[in-house]
Motif scaffolding. Structure first.
Motif, PDB file in Angstrom:
ATOM      1  N   LEU A  30      47.960  53.295  35.446  1.00 12.60           N
ATOM      2  CA  LEU A  30      46.678  53.824  34.967  1.00 12.60           C
ATOM      3  C   LEU A  30      45.537  53.331  35.841  1.00 12.60           C
ATOM      4  O   LEU A  30      44.725  54.115  36.333  1.00 12.60           O
ATOM      5  N   HIS A  31      45.463  52.018  36.015  1.00 14.65           N
ATOM      6  CA  HIS A  31      44.464  51.391  36.880  1.00 14.65           C
ATOM      7  C   HIS A  31      45.080  50.166  37.529  1.00 14.65           C
ATOM      8  O   HIS A  31      46.071  49.620  37.033  1.00 14.65           O
ATOM      9  N   TYR A  32      44.471  49.736  38.612  1.00 18.03           N
ATOM     10  CA  TYR A  32      44.831  48.454  39.204  1.00 18.03           C
ATOM     11  C   TYR A  32      43.561  47.760  39.683  1.00 18.03           C
ATOM     12  O   TYR A  32      42.526  48.389  39.889  1.00 18.03           O
ATOM     13  N   GLN A  33      43.657  46.453  39.825  1.00 18.39           N
ATOM     14  CA  GLN A  33      42.519  45.663  40.314  1.00 18.39           C
ATOM     15  C   GLN A  33      42.876  45.068  41.668  1.00 18.39           C
ATOM     16  O   GLN A  33      43.871  44.344  41.803  1.00 18.39           O
ATOM     17  N   ILE A  34      42.064  45.383  42.674  1.00 20.58           N
ATOM     18  CA  ILE A  34      42.256  44.805  43.994  1.00 20.58           C
ATOM     19  C   ILE A  34      42.143  43.287  43.892  1.00 20.58           C
ATOM     20  O   ILE A  34      41.329  42.750  43.134  1.00 20.58           O
ATOM     21  N   THR A  35      42.969  42.599  44.630  1.00 21.26           N
ATOM     22  CA  THR A  35      43.078  41.144  44.513  1.00 21.26           C
ATOM     23  C   THR A  35      41.748  40.436  44.737  1.00 21.26           C
ATOM     24  O   THR A  35      41.109  40.601  45.785  1.00 21.26           O
ATOM     25  N   LEU A  36      41.319  39.682  43.736  1.00 18.98           N
ATOM     26  CA  LEU A  36      40.144  38.827  43.864  1.00 18.98           C
ATOM     27  C   LEU A  36      40.565  37.426  44.288  1.00 18.98           C
ATOM     28  O   LEU A  36      39.935  36.800  45.135  1.00 18.98           O
ATOM     29  N   GLU A  37      41.628  36.947  43.652  1.00 10.52           N
ATOM     30  CA  GLU A  37      42.259  35.676  43.995  1.00 10.52           C
ATOM     31  C   GLU A  37      43.767  35.883  43.858  1.00 10.52           C
ATOM     32  O   GLU A  37      44.219  36.473  42.880  1.00 10.52           O
ATOM     33  N   PRO A  38      44.563  35.435  44.809  1.00  8.42           N
ATOM     34  CA  PRO A  38      46.014  35.634  44.697  1.00  8.42           C
ATOM     35  C   PRO A  38      46.637  34.719  43.648  1.00  8.42           C
ATOM     36  O   PRO A  38      46.063  33.695  43.277  1.00  8.42           O
ATOM     37  N   GLY A  39      47.810  35.117  43.179  1.00  3.04           N
ATOM     38  CA  GLY A  39      48.562  34.257  42.276  1.00  3.04           C
ATOM     39  C   GLY A  39      48.050  34.271  40.852  1.00  3.04           C
ATOM     40  O   GLY A  39      47.541  33.274  40.350  1.00  3.04           O
ATOM     41  N   ILE A  40      48.188  35.408  40.146  1.00  3.50           N
ATOM     42  CA  ILE A  40      47.723  35.517  38.771  1.00  3.50           C
ATOM     43  C   ILE A  40      48.779  34.940  37.825  1.00  3.50           C
ATOM     44  O   ILE A  40      49.898  35.440  37.750  1.00  3.50           O
ATOM     45  N   GLU A 305      50.215  43.576  46.170  1.00  2.48           N
ATOM     46  CA  GLU A 305      51.109  44.685  46.492  1.00  2.48           C
ATOM     47  C   GLU A 305      50.597  45.369  47.762  1.00  2.48           C
ATOM     48  O   GLU A 305      49.394  45.546  47.954  1.00  2.48           O
ATOM     49  N   GLY A 306      51.526  45.754  48.640  1.00  6.89           N
ATOM     50  CA  GLY A 306      51.158  46.190  49.978  1.00  6.89           C
ATOM     51  C   GLY A 306      50.230  47.382  50.063  1.00  6.89           C
ATOM     52  O   GLY A 306      49.191  47.321  50.723  1.00  6.89           O
ATOM     53  N   SER A 307      50.547  48.481  49.389  1.00 10.64           N
ATOM     54  CA  SER A 307      49.783  49.713  49.574  1.00 10.64           C
ATOM     55  C   SER A 307      48.421  49.687  48.899  1.00 10.64           C
ATOM     56  O   SER A 307      47.497  50.363  49.336  1.00 10.64           O
ATOM     57  N   SER A 308      48.279  48.905  47.819  1.00 10.03           N
ATOM     58  CA  SER A 308      47.026  48.887  47.058  1.00 10.03           C
ATOM     59  C   SER A 308      46.218  47.613  47.250  1.00 10.03           C
ATOM     60  O   SER A 308      45.038  47.569  46.879  1.00 10.03           O
ATOM     61  N   SER A 309      46.832  46.560  47.792  1.00  8.19           N
ATOM     62  CA  SER A 309      46.210  45.228  47.894  1.00  8.19           C
ATOM     63  C   SER A 309      45.814  44.697  46.523  1.00  8.19           C
ATOM     64  O   SER A 309      44.869  43.920  46.391  1.00  8.19           O
ATOM     65  N   ALA A 310      46.546  45.127  45.492  1.00  8.58           N
ATOM     66  CA  ALA A 310      46.226  44.738  44.111  1.00  8.58           C
ATOM     67  C   ALA A 310      47.172  43.647  43.617  1.00  8.58           C
ATOM     68  O   ALA A 310      48.318  43.539  44.063  1.00  8.58           O
ATOM     69  N   SER A 311      46.656  42.857  42.660  1.00 11.58           N
ATOM     70  CA  SER A 311      47.465  41.823  42.006  1.00 11.58           C
ATOM     71  C   SER A 311      47.565  42.049  40.511  1.00 11.58           C
ATOM     72  O   SER A 311      48.198  41.262  39.807  1.00 11.58           O
ATOM     73  N   LEU A 312      46.933  43.121  40.018  1.00 12.52           N
ATOM     74  CA  LEU A 312      46.917  43.406  38.589  1.00 12.52           C
ATOM     75  C   LEU A 312      47.105  44.906  38.378  1.00 12.52           C
ATOM     76  O   LEU A 312      46.422  45.719  39.016  1.00 12.52           O
ATOM     77  N   PHE A 313      48.018  45.269  37.467  1.00 11.95           N
ATOM     78  CA  PHE A 313      48.366  46.669  37.249  1.00 11.95           C
ATOM     79  C   PHE A 313      48.423  46.959  35.752  1.00 11.95           C
ATOM     80  O   PHE A 313      48.844  46.110  34.963  1.00 11.95           O
ATOM     81  N   ILE A 314      48.000  48.183  35.368  1.00  9.18           N
ATOM     82  CA  ILE A 314      47.995  48.590  33.965  1.00  9.18           C
ATOM     83  C   ILE A 314      48.727  49.917  33.822  1.00  9.18           C
ATOM     84  O   ILE A 314      48.481  50.866  34.587  1.00  9.18           O
ATOM     85  N   TRP A 315      49.633  49.967  32.839  1.00 10.74           N
ATOM     86  CA  TRP A 315      50.293  51.222  32.455  1.00 10.74           C
ATOM     87  C   TRP A 315      49.890  51.576  31.032  1.00 10.74           C
ATOM     88  O   TRP A 315      49.738  50.687  30.182  1.00 10.74           O
ATOM     89  N   GLU A 316      49.745  52.869  30.759  1.00 10.20           N
ATOM     90  CA  GLU A 316      49.459  53.316  29.398  1.00 10.20           C
ATOM     91  C   GLU A 316      50.674  53.153  28.516  1.00 10.20           C
ATOM     92  O   GLU A 316      51.818  53.188  28.971  1.00 10.20           O
ATOM     93  N   ALA A 317      50.396  52.998  27.221  1.00 10.78           N
ATOM     94  CA  ALA A 317      51.487  52.766  26.259  1.00 10.78           C
ATOM     95  C   ALA A 317      52.508  53.887  26.293  1.00 10.78           C
ATOM     96  O   ALA A 317      53.712  53.655  26.130  1.00 10.78           O
TER      97      ALA A 317
END
Length: 320
Positions: A30-40, A305-317
């Motif tokens: 649904l959404h992702y957050q580009i990495t602000l700090e690694p290692g969540i 994650e390589g393609s998005s540079s994100a460390s946080l991901f959200i999926w809908e229920a």
């Protein structure tokens, strides 16, 4: 067994295995957050405020989440600045790195679980101050009640002695506590427990916990739950715990399998761990999970994650 019954049994088994083998698709994020700090290491959503906890830092990250954003990369920040509306907030004291494995809310207090000190760092939102940390008493848990009532004194003493021995071997383990979650409301708990935690280095990993309600000054483990379905050698592989509000059941992150497990049962006395779904193969470094009040599934990873540079991901229920 008649041939048609045998065929029905195979069909049912096949459907069951297929459900267990479901894999989340990275394309359905649904959404992702580009990495602000690694290692969540932990995630907590409170309304449209998101708290994330990078490891070994003296601060946490507080971000504004836009759940109605149409683009996957615009749930946080803005088109030109993905870091907008995200801030670092210092813990107190500020001279110490933290490893926060989750957070809970109790009234006007937010409590952050530090797995290194094995305490909750408690912030009073009304007074806008950090209060003294709340200790977690880990070695006083009792066996769960069963149809015959409470365990005997000998059973209680044996469990507590075993816990004490196991915990003494884990004194330097910063990841002993894998996470914290609200206790399922459907559980027949008579102790007043509000939460559950997972202890990775013990033979009784899933435990209920009661925290002092008026001031959140201390927390004591209440019951060591009986669980089946997961080998003891895999207990340390659990890296996150959260409650699915829709089904009122717990979910576990099995880091070794890259899989989400479901904890079924209505009592701490009788619980079974079953496969639920796999995580995308591109996210093999999952580190923490959270399910919010909308039943959306949040996943935090150790490395972007390589393609998005994100460390946080959200999926809908609906995608779970």
């Amino acid at each position: 067994m008649k041939l048609w019954m045998f065929g029905l049994a195979l069909t049912t088994l096949g459907a069951s295995l297929k459900a267990a083998e479901k894999t989340l698709d990275i394309k359905d994020v649904l959404h992702y957050q580009i990495t602000l700090e690694p290692g969540i290491f932990g995630i907590f959503r409170d309304g449209n405020t998101l708290f994330t906890f990078p490891g070994e830092k003296p601060f946490y990250l507080k971000s504004t989440y836009k759940p109605d954003a149409k683009e996957k990369d615009l749930g946080f920040g803005t088109l030109h600045n993905p870091y907008d509306e995200s801030d670092r907030v210092n813990f107190e004291p500020q001279d110490r790195g933290r490893r926060i494995r989750g957070a809970v809310r109790m009234g006007d207090r937010l409590a952050f679980l530090d797995s290194v000190t094995r305490q909750f760092l408690v912030y009073n939102e009304t007074r806008k101050v950090w209060q003294l940390p709340a200790d977690i008493i880990l070695d006083k848990a009792r066996p769960p009640r069963d149809a015959g009532g409470e365990g005997t004194r000998a059973e209680v003493a044996a469990l507590q002695a075993k816990l004490t021995k196991e915990l003494s071997r884990e004194l330097s383990n910063p990841d002993l506590i894998a996470g914290v979650s609200d206790i399922p409301k459907s559980w027949k708990d008579k102790d007043g427990s509000q939460y559950v935690i997972w202890l990775r280095g013990t033979s009784s990993p899933l435990l209920t916990m009661k925290c002092e309600a008026s001031e959140f000054k201390n927390c004591v483990l209440q019951r060591a739950c009986f669980v089946k379905g997961l080998p003891i050698k895999e207990f340390p592989e659990i890296s996150g715990i959260t409650r699915d509000l829709k089904s009122d059941t717990l979910r576990l992150l099995h880091k070794g399998r890259n899989q989400i497990l479901k904890v079924s049962g209505k009592s701490c006395n009788s619980l079974e761990i079953k496969p639920h779904f796999y995580l995308p193969k591109s996210l093999m470094n999952a580190q923490t999970i959270f399910i919010d009040v909308k039943n959306n599934f949040w996943l935090g990873v150790r490395d972007p994650e390589g393609s998005s540079s994100a460390s946080l991901f959200i999926w809908e229920a609906k995608d779970l």
